[in-house]
Motif scaffolding. Sequence first.
Motif, short mmCIF file in Angstrom:
data_model
loop_
_atom_site.label_atom_id
_atom_site.label_comp_id
_atom_site.label_asym_id
_atom_site.label_seq_id
_atom_site.Cartn_x
_atom_site.Cartn_y
_atom_site.Cartn_z
N GLY A 1 42.17 -66.39 -3.81
CA GLY A 1 42.58 -66.43 -2.28
C GLY A 1 41.73 -67.42 -1.95
N ASN A 2 41.63 -67.63 -0.23
CA ASN A 2 41.08 -68.48 0.29
C ASN A 2 39.43 -68.59 -0.22
OD1 ASN A 2 39.91 -68.77 3.87
ND2 ASN A 2 40.88 -70.27 2.67
N TRP A 3 38.89 -67.48 -0.10
CA TRP A 3 37.47 -67.31 -0.42
C TRP A 3 37.33 -67.55 -1.95
CZ3 TRP A 3 33.03 -68.89 0.44
CH2 TRP A 3 31.89 -68.10 0.26
N GLY A 4 38.00 -66.83 -2.78
CA GLY A 4 37.91 -66.95 -4.35
C GLY A 4 38.04 -68.52 -4.53
N TYR B 1 46.41 -64.08 -9.17
CA TYR B 1 47.67 -63.38 -9.11
C TYR B 1 48.96 -64.11 -9.03
CZ TYR B 1 50.74 -59.79 -7.19
OH TYR B 1 51.86 -58.75 -6.61
N LYS C 1 34.63 -57.91 0.76
CA LYS C 1 34.24 -57.19 2.01
C LYS C 1 35.17 -56.00 2.50
CE LYS C 1 31.64 -61.34 3.82
NZ LYS C 1 31.59 -62.42 4.47
N ASN D 1 30.20 -67.06 5.79
CA ASN D 1 30.84 -67.92 4.82
C ASN D 1 32.08 -67.92 5.17
OD1 ASN D 1 28.60 -66.20 2.44
ND2 ASN D 1 28.22 -68.03 3.66
N ALA E 1 35.62 -69.27 4.50
CA ALA E 1 35.80 -70.08 3.02
C ALA E 1 35.92 -71.68 3.45
CB ALA E 1 37.22 -69.50 2.59
N ARG F 1 39.69 -64.59 10.58
CA ARG F 1 40.70 -64.06 10.58
C ARG F 1 40.88 -62.87 11.37
NH1 ARG F 1 41.33 -64.61 3.87
NH2 ARG F 1 39.48 -63.30 4.47
N GLN G 1 47.18 -64.48 3.10
CA GLN G 1 46.02 -64.18 2.85
C GLN G 1 45.92 -62.70 3.76
OE1 GLN G 1 43.04 -66.83 4.62
NE2 GLN G 1 44.13 -68.79 4.14
N LYS G 2 44.83 -62.01 3.39
CA LYS G 2 44.70 -60.71 3.90
C LYS G 2 43.74 -60.20 4.70
CE LYS G 2 48.29 -59.36 0.87
NZ LYS G 2 49.53 -59.48 1.35
N GLN H 1 40.89 -57.54 6.46
CA GLN H 1 40.09 -56.49 5.98
C GLN H 1 39.92 -55.61 6.97
OE1 GLN H 1 38.99 -56.78 2.28
NE2 GLN H 1 41.01 -57.93 2.50
N1 LIG Z 1 38.25 -66.05 3.39
C1 LIG Z 1 37.17 -66.09 3.84
O1 LIG Z 1 36.49 -66.86 4.56
C2 LIG Z 1 36.19 -64.93 3.21
C3 LIG Z 1 36.67 -63.84 2.75
N2 LIG Z 1 35.88 -63.06 2.21
C4 LIG Z 1 36.23 -61.87 1.46
O2 LIG Z 1 36.74 -62.23 0.11
C5 LIG Z 1 37.73 -61.30 -0.36
C6 LIG Z 1 38.82 -62.02 -0.91
O3 LIG Z 1 39.49 -62.47 0.27
P1 LIG Z 1 40.16 -63.99 0.12
O4 LIG Z 1 39.91 -64.90 -1.15
O5 LIG Z 1 39.96 -64.61 1.36
O6 LIG Z 1 41.64 -63.66 -0.08
P2 LIG Z 1 43.07 -64.31 0.72
O7 LIG Z 1 43.11 -63.00 1.67
O8 LIG Z 1 43.14 -65.47 1.06
O9 LIG Z 1 44.16 -64.03 -0.30
C7 LIG Z 1 44.58 -62.79 -0.90
C8 LIG Z 1 44.60 -63.03 -2.25
O10 LIG Z 1 45.29 -61.64 -2.85
C9 LIG Z 1 45.94 -62.00 -3.87
N3 LIG Z 1 46.88 -60.89 -4.12
C10 LIG Z 1 48.33 -60.63 -3.58
N4 LIG Z 1 48.52 -59.59 -4.06
C11 LIG Z 1 47.89 -59.03 -5.01
C12 LIG Z 1 47.86 -57.92 -6.01
N5 LIG Z 1 48.87 -56.97 -5.81
N6 LIG Z 1 47.03 -57.91 -6.68
C13 LIG Z 1 45.90 -58.61 -6.94
N7 LIG Z 1 45.75 -59.76 -5.98
C14 LIG Z 1 46.78 -59.89 -5.09
C15 LIG Z 1 46.52 -63.29 -3.54
O11 LIG Z 1 47.23 -63.96 -4.88
C16 LIG Z 1 45.31 -63.83 -3.00
O12 LIG Z 1 44.76 -64.54 -3.84
C17 LIG Z 1 37.94 -60.23 0.87
O13 LIG Z 1 37.23 -58.91 0.65
C18 LIG Z 1 37.45 -61.07 1.95
O14 LIG Z 1 36.99 -60.34 3.18
C19 LIG Z 1 34.31 -63.06 2.32
C20 LIG Z 1 33.81 -64.06 2.99
C21 LIG Z 1 34.74 -65.40 3.46
#
Ligand SMILES: NC(=O)C1=CN([C@@H]2O[C@H](COP(=O)(O)OP(=O)(O)OC[C@H]3O[C@@H](n4cnc5c(N)ncnc54)[C@H](O)[C@@H]3O)[C@@H](O)[C@H]2O)C=CC1
Length: 448
Positions: free
Chosen positions: A90-93, A119, A198, A230, A232, A347, A373-374, A376
Amino acid sequence: MCMARIWSPLSRGLWKANNLQVRPSAPTLSLSYSDISVAFTVSVRSLFSSRRLHSPQPPSTRYFSINKSGISSVQMACSNPKQVCIIGSGNWGSAIARIVGSNALRSKNFDERVTMYVYEEMFNGKKLTEIINETHENVKYLPGRKLPPNVVAVPDVVEAAKDADVLIFVVPHQFIRTLCATLLGKIKSTAIALSLIKGFDRAEGGGIDLISHIITRHLKIPCSVLMGANLANEVADEMFCETTIGCKDATAGPLLREIIQTNYFRVVVVDDEDTVEVCGALKNIVACGAGFVDGLGLGDNTKAAVIRLGLMEMVKFVDVFYPGGKLATFFESCGVADLITTCYGGRNRKVSEAFVRTGKSIKELEDEMLNGQKLQGPYTAEEVSYMLKIKGMEEQFPLFTAIHKICTGQLTPKDFIDCIRNHPEHMGSRVDYSNLEALDIECQNSKL
Ligand SMILES: NC(=O)C1=CN([C@@H]2O[C@H](COP(=O)(O)OP(=O)(O)OC[C@H]3O[C@@H](n4cnc5c(N)ncnc54)[C@H](O)[C@@H]3O)[C@@H](O)[C@H]2O)C=CC1
Ligand SMILES: O=C(CO)COP(=O)(O)O
């Protein structure tokens, strides 16, 4: 009288100010918010003095040292390059994949090829994995920023993870159990994990589960955590920031830092894993509160109060449910810094503001505003409230509780401030009035 109450835990040795420990022994539920505030005062002092005491250590590693042979674990790893897999895109990944990919290219300790589980979904009629592998850009979740070409998108999580020595988990927390079930028995038994996720999950039998604990329990591998201020997109734009790795293992810590740290993304490793992770999860709830404040048109002072009360509830939460956590950890990037950045730029804040302004549901807004994006925060609030309700402790965490009730329509956003107006933080006093009372009596006596 008041001071005796506040300081008595210290004199009983419950507060270990020099070690900056919140509470080393089994929790008692008697800690008051005044006690926490005093502990902060004590700890700020001891925080700085302890840094001076430990100055021979490099500042980015709070406890690791060279091993007995004099060879660091990172040097030892040279002969055996580690394979890294990022589970999530996703965004952070995707932002972390930019860092991990370029560090893997640079370091002899890591295999150049980094796999990234994606995914699978269609984007403009084409598979996202194919777009990423052809253009080296995650056009859906991190548009406009290139991934290093050695990062390979893989739609099958087992295929992506099966040869990895280091598994970096970075998916929204609601997907972790299914992923673990799919990976069970399919990964190297010697692999180590790092969770960037998170959030919490519900534990069977009533409480909450930390995501790193779920990973360790299900996959039978150790799992460290990385949390910090952080956002992303800013990390992907290489704007300077810090992060915190929580890792108890003196061999894994330097290795994880090496694959993560860059000149603009500075890593501090601490051994207080659970507190690091709890901070990362809870700050998303507080960010929803900050969004409500913005949506209600209230000012920066109100937002600051919400951030502070949120921080106090985070400290209390660790004190009650994860005893032994260190107060100093709240001063790392995963604590105060992440709280601030998320309450201004995240977000959860953004969607919560729109929730107040539009009256739409959180789910509708997540779908409308975040392009896949999701969020939390609202889920985490639900998990925390579920546990607090079972334990009869909702009143001790009025901010977390109110945010959950507002997100789920049990209260209106307008009720928010009333719910925190009489916060336990505002009850009682931190000042020792006993001298003033004595003075007053002296004055009255002299008048007589
Ligand atoms: N975006 C940010 O700025 C930051 C996010 N985080 C944490 O990182 C973690 C991941 O967040 P993001 O990378 O931002 O994700 P995201 O919210 O941007 O994206 C959602 C992700 O979930 C995937 N997805 C959707 N349905 C799915 C399923 N059934 N099975 C598996 N994956 C599926 C999508 O393909 C996408 O890669 C969260 O816990 C977030 O709190 C931590 C620091 C910064
Ligand atoms: O965790 C984050 C920044 O550190 C991102 O927060 P949001 O999920 O609210 O965008």
